[in-house]
Scaffold this motif. Structure first.
Motif, PDB file in Angstrom:
ATOM      1  N   ALA A 199       0.783  -1.073   0.071  1.00 17.79           N
ATOM      2  CA  ALA A 199      -0.145   0.048   0.157  1.00 17.79           C
ATOM      3  C   ALA A 199       0.941   1.243   0.045  1.00 17.79           C
ATOM      4  O   ALA A 199       1.599   1.511   0.799  1.00 17.79           O
ATOM      5  N   PRO A 200       0.611   2.199  -1.117  1.00 15.53           N
ATOM      6  CA  PRO A 200       1.118   3.607  -0.699  1.00 15.53           C
ATOM      7  C   PRO A 200       0.539   4.390   0.278  1.00 15.53           C
ATOM      8  O   PRO A 200      -0.565   3.796   0.751  1.00 15.53           O
ATOM      9  N   THR A 201       1.268   5.377   0.776  1.00 13.63           N
ATOM     10  CA  THR A 201       0.535   6.028   2.201  1.00 13.63           C
ATOM     11  C   THR A 201      -1.027   6.717   1.545  1.00 13.63           C
ATOM     12  O   THR A 201      -1.652   6.449   2.453  1.00 13.63           O
ATOM     13  N   ALA A 202      -0.834   7.264   0.769  1.00 12.97           N
ATOM     14  CA  ALA A 202      -2.122   7.778   0.225  1.00 12.97           C
ATOM     15  C   ALA A 202      -3.170   6.931   0.022  1.00 12.97           C
ATOM     16  O   ALA A 202      -2.828   5.886  -0.700  1.00 12.97           O
ATOM     17  N   PRO A 203      -4.500   6.974   0.096  1.00 12.24           N
ATOM     18  CA  PRO A 203      -5.477   6.056  -0.219  1.00 12.24           C
ATOM     19  C   PRO A 203      -5.637   5.848  -1.684  1.00 12.24           C
ATOM     20  O   PRO A 203      -5.740   6.676  -2.240  1.00 12.24           O
ATOM     21  N   LEU A 204      -5.445   4.680  -2.119  1.00 14.83           N
ATOM     22  CA  LEU A 204      -5.580   4.291  -3.562  1.00 14.83           C
ATOM     23  C   LEU A 204      -6.927   3.652  -3.982  1.00 14.83           C
ATOM     24  O   LEU A 204      -7.411   2.976  -3.203  1.00 14.83           O
ATOM     25  N   SER A 205      -7.539   4.336  -4.879  1.00 14.53           N
ATOM     26  CA  SER A 205      -8.691   3.358  -5.502  1.00 14.53           C
ATOM     27  C   SER A 205      -8.589   3.091  -6.821  1.00 14.53           C
ATOM     28  O   SER A 205      -7.983   3.614  -7.845  1.00 14.53           O
ATOM     29  N   ILE A 206      -8.966   1.739  -7.420  1.00 15.83           N
ATOM     30  CA  ILE A 206      -9.048   1.474  -8.647  1.00 15.83           C
ATOM     31  C   ILE A 206     -10.230   1.785  -9.351  1.00 15.83           C
ATOM     32  O   ILE A 206     -11.280   1.654  -8.721  1.00 15.83           O
ATOM     33  N   VAL A 207     -10.206   2.316 -10.555  1.00 16.37           N
ATOM     34  CA  VAL A 207     -11.471   2.884 -11.217  1.00 16.37           C
ATOM     35  C   VAL A 207     -11.573   1.965 -12.398  1.00 16.37           C
ATOM     36  O   VAL A 207     -10.750   1.757 -13.364  1.00 16.37           O
ATOM     37  N   ASN A 208     -12.755   1.437 -12.345  1.00 21.01           N
ATOM     38  CA  ASN A 208     -13.310   0.680 -13.770  1.00 21.01           C
ATOM     39  C   ASN A 208     -14.257   1.596 -14.419  1.00 21.01           C
ATOM     40  O   ASN A 208     -15.579   1.562 -13.847  1.00 21.01           O
ATOM     41  N   GLY A 209     -13.568   2.390 -15.270  1.00 19.55           N
ATOM     42  CA  GLY A 209     -14.360   3.291 -16.085  1.00 19.55           C
ATOM     43  C   GLY A 209     -13.577   3.927 -16.938  1.00 19.55           C
ATOM     44  O   GLY A 209     -12.397   3.658 -17.292  1.00 19.55           O
ATOM     45  N   SER A 210     -14.227   4.969 -17.725  1.00 21.12           N
ATOM     46  CA  SER A 210     -13.513   5.734 -18.766  1.00 21.12           C
ATOM     47  C   SER A 210     -12.571   6.829 -18.525  1.00 21.12           C
ATOM     48  O   SER A 210     -12.471   7.077 -17.184  1.00 21.12           O
ATOM     49  N   MET A 211     -11.682   7.425 -19.273  1.00 18.42           N
ATOM     50  CA  MET A 211     -10.821   8.498 -18.705  1.00 18.42           C
ATOM     51  C   MET A 211     -11.743   9.669 -18.356  1.00 18.42           C
ATOM     52  O   MET A 211     -11.276  10.390 -17.351  1.00 18.42           O
ATOM     53  N   GLU A 212     -12.739   9.865 -19.049  1.00 19.09           N
ATOM     54  CA  GLU A 212     -13.618  10.966 -18.686  1.00 19.09           C
ATOM     55  C   GLU A 212     -14.061  10.756 -17.190  1.00 19.09           C
ATOM     56  O   GLU A 212     -14.267  11.736 -16.408  1.00 19.09           O
ATOM     57  N   PHE A 213     -14.556   9.564 -16.681  1.00 16.20           N
ATOM     58  CA  PHE A 213     -14.948   9.374 -15.681  1.00 16.20           C
ATOM     59  C   PHE A 213     -14.162   9.579 -14.360  1.00 16.20           C
ATOM     60  O   PHE A 213     -14.226  10.151 -13.532  1.00 16.20           O
ATOM     61  N   ILE A 214     -12.792   9.000 -14.651  1.00 18.96           N
ATOM     62  CA  ILE A 214     -11.550   9.344 -13.761  1.00 18.96           C
ATOM     63  C   ILE A 214     -11.553  10.656 -13.642  1.00 18.96           C
ATOM     64  O   ILE A 214     -11.081  11.142 -12.574  1.00 18.96           O
ATOM     65  N   GLN A 215     -11.497  11.488 -14.562  1.00 21.57           N
ATOM     66  CA  GLN A 215     -11.157  12.719 -14.694  1.00 21.57           C
ATOM     67  C   GLN A 215     -12.206  13.510 -13.859  1.00 21.57           C
ATOM     68  O   GLN A 215     -11.789  14.270 -12.854  1.00 21.57           O
ATOM     69  N   THR A 216     -13.425  13.259 -13.856  1.00 19.95           N
ATOM     70  CA  THR A 216     -14.494  13.714 -12.792  1.00 19.95           C
ATOM     71  C   THR A 216     -14.181  13.481 -11.548  1.00 19.95           C
ATOM     72  O   THR A 216     -14.409  14.509 -10.632  1.00 19.95           O
ATOM     73  N   LEU A 217     -13.692  12.192 -11.156  1.00 22.57           N
ATOM     74  CA  LEU A 217     -13.499  11.921  -9.801  1.00 22.57           C
ATOM     75  C   LEU A 217     -12.239  13.009  -9.298  1.00 22.57           C
ATOM     76  O   LEU A 217     -12.215  13.311  -8.121  1.00 22.57           O
ATOM     77  N   VAL A 218     -11.369  13.109 -10.133  1.00 22.80           N
ATOM     78  CA  VAL A 218     -10.182  13.947  -9.577  1.00 22.80           C
ATOM     79  C   VAL A 218     -10.715  15.192  -9.296  1.00 22.80           C
ATOM     80  O   VAL A 218     -10.217  15.743  -8.381  1.00 22.80           O
ATOM     81  N   LYS A 219     -11.655  15.768 -10.296  1.00 24.94           N
ATOM     82  CA  LYS A 219     -12.024  17.118  -9.885  1.00 24.94           C
ATOM     83  C   LYS A 219     -12.814  17.219  -8.682  1.00 24.94           C
ATOM     84  O   LYS A 219     -12.569  18.454  -7.995  1.00 24.94           O
ATOM     85  N   GLU A 220     -13.258  16.520  -8.546  1.00 29.90           N
ATOM     86  CA  GLU A 220     -14.216  16.170  -7.169  1.00 29.90           C
ATOM     87  C   GLU A 220     -13.429  16.318  -5.840  1.00 29.90           C
ATOM     88  O   GLU A 220     -13.679  17.096  -5.099  1.00 29.90           O
ATOM     89  N   LYS A 221     -12.276  15.662  -5.878  1.00 31.29           N
ATOM     90  CA  LYS A 221     -11.460  15.487  -4.739  1.00 31.29           C
ATOM     91  C   LYS A 221     -10.709  17.037  -4.848  1.00 31.29           C
ATOM     92  O   LYS A 221     -10.127  17.475  -3.549  1.00 31.29           O
ATOM     93  N   GLN A 222     -10.264  17.378  -6.117  1.00 36.05           N
ATOM     94  CA  GLN A 222      -9.523  18.657  -5.925  1.00 36.05           C
ATOM     95  C   GLN A 222     -10.640  19.862  -5.326  1.00 36.05           C
ATOM     96  O   GLN A 222      -9.916  20.608  -4.712  1.00 36.05           O
ATOM     97  N   HIS A 223     -11.755  19.894  -5.638  1.00 37.60           N
ATOM     98  CA  HIS A 223     -12.481  20.792  -5.199  1.00 37.60           C
ATOM     99  C   HIS A 223     -12.623  20.597  -3.508  1.00 37.60           C
ATOM    100  O   HIS A 223     -12.951  21.526  -3.006  1.00 37.60           O
ATOM    101  N   GLU A 224     -12.518  19.531  -3.102  1.00 41.97           N
ATOM    102  CA  GLU A 224     -12.448  19.445  -1.662  1.00 41.97           C
ATOM    103  C   GLU A 224     -11.132  20.006  -1.082  1.00 41.97           C
ATOM    104  O   GLU A 224     -10.803  19.596   0.179  1.00 41.97           O
TER     105      GLU A 224
END
Ligand code: AMP
Ligand code: MG
Length: 347
Positions: free
Chosen positions: A241-266
């Motif tokens: 395990a890396p120190t930061a929590p890791l999630s595997i995404v089963n989905g498109s690049m667009e979907f991954i990009q949305t998840l990234v933006k959500e976290k960055q907004h936080e």
């Protein structure tokens, strides 16, 4: 404790007679612990015959004592000293895959290796590595070497001597630096103590390759489904395990990009584990390419280094693309799923 470091060129002939190897072998004979390169990951070796030496491995790694070790050998004579009732299928596999990244679990001979190696089991895990430095060290020491991966328990396995030094400097007698390892993931662990061989841990030799030699091969259900108790003691522990929590995404690049933006907004810093095909297609705080999708072996080769690089990058969360579970992909997804603590997000 002082940790010696020796650099050794794996392409030289007669490595057993090199002073670095001899010095490392002398330390092993004195029941000290030495890290060495193999074709899978770096191993942390100690005299498999000595309780005292083997205890030092568990201590340096912080490894739970119920998690048995793989015995590394350099001759078939050593196999015969340690294991008994070796089935024909196992003999065929040995002919085809040794030396190489295949560990066989076999019935052990009474008192052939320290009880601490086998953690009280009736079986013993054995492999003959193909890395010239590993073979030379085993030969020079004249000992079977108990050797788990040379990382702190729970961390990604080391594929460079630097990873070993980061985790274990001051805790072990020496590190033989033979450059980057080959496969980059651990050996396949195959239980040959029953009627049908069972893969306890997917790794460098794939299920497809094993089946070509011995027909039906089963996979321990715990590898395929969450919540099953694994047959191999070590597979139940948190790993890689890396120190930061890791999630595997089963989905498109667009979907991954949305998840990234959500976290960055936080207000979080976000990392993405992708491949060369995706590295210029995302926006995130840290984007790391782990090999190419065209060549899953390159993904295996880079995976642990990339997980460690995320630690250095200081991201708060990591999203990883998912990989097909065929061939070496089965081992990649097994390690990645463990590194992610089974967090999988499906689009
Ligand atoms: P490592 O040494 O970190 O590469 O891990 C070795 C793996 O092999 C662990 O998952 C152990 O639980 C497994 N192993 C070692 N010996 C046995 C055995 N006798 N039976 C089943 N699994 C084993
Ligand atoms: Mg390990």
């Amino acid at each position: 404790m002082e940790t010696k470091q020796w650099v050794v060129d794996k392409n030289q002939h007669n490595l057993e007679s090199y002073p670095q190897i001899k010095e490392a072998a002398n330390l092993l004979q004195a029941d000290e612990v030495v890290a060495f390169p193999t074709e899978t990951v770096y191993g942390l070796g100690a005299n498999a015959l000595s309780d005292e030496a083997v205890a030092k491995i568990y201590e340096a790694k912080g490894r739970p004592s119920d998690n048995p070790l793989i015995v590394h050998i350099s001759t078939i004579g050593q196999l015969q000293q340690i294991a008994q009732d070796i089935p024909e299928q196992a003999k065929s596999l040995i002919k085809k895959f040794w030396p190489g990244p295949l560990t066989l679990v076999l019935k052990r001979k009474e008192n052939a290796v320290s009880k601490k190696v086998t953690a009280g089991l009736e079986t013993v895990a054995i492999r003959m590595p193909s890395h010239p430095v590993a073979l030379a060290l085993i030969t020079a020491s004249g000992l079977p070497l108990a050797a788990p991966s040379a990382n702190l328990s729970g961390k990604p396995s080391p594929t460079l001597a630097k990873h070993v030094a980061d985790d274990l400097t001051g805790k072990i007698a020496g590190i033989l630096d033979g450059g980057a390892t080959g496969v980059g993931l651990e050996s396949t662990v195959l239980d040959c103590s029953g009627d049908i061989p069972v893969i306890l841990r997917p790794g460098g030799v794939t299920k497809e390759q094993l089946e070509e030699v011995c027909g039906v091969v089963e996979v321990d259900r715990a590898i395929l489904e969450e919540g099953q108790a694994p047959k191999s003691p070590g597979m139940k522990y948190k790993h890689y395990a890396p120190t930061a929590p890791l999630s595997i995404v089963n989905g498109s690049m667009e979907f991954i990009q949305t998840l990234v933006k959500e976290k960055q907004h936080e207000g979080l810093k976000v990392g993405i584990l992708t491949t060369t095909e995706g590295e210029n297609k995302y926006e995130a705080d840290q984007i790391i390419a782990c090999g190419s999708r065209e060549d899953l072996e390159s993904v295996a080769n880079r995976l642990y280094d990339v997980l460690r690089l995320f630690d250095e990058s200081g991201v708060d969360v990591i999203f990883s693309e998912s990989f097909p579970s065929e061939g070496i992909g089965q081992a990649i997804m097994n390690r990645l799923t463990k590194a992610a603590g089974h967090r999988i997000i499906t689009e």
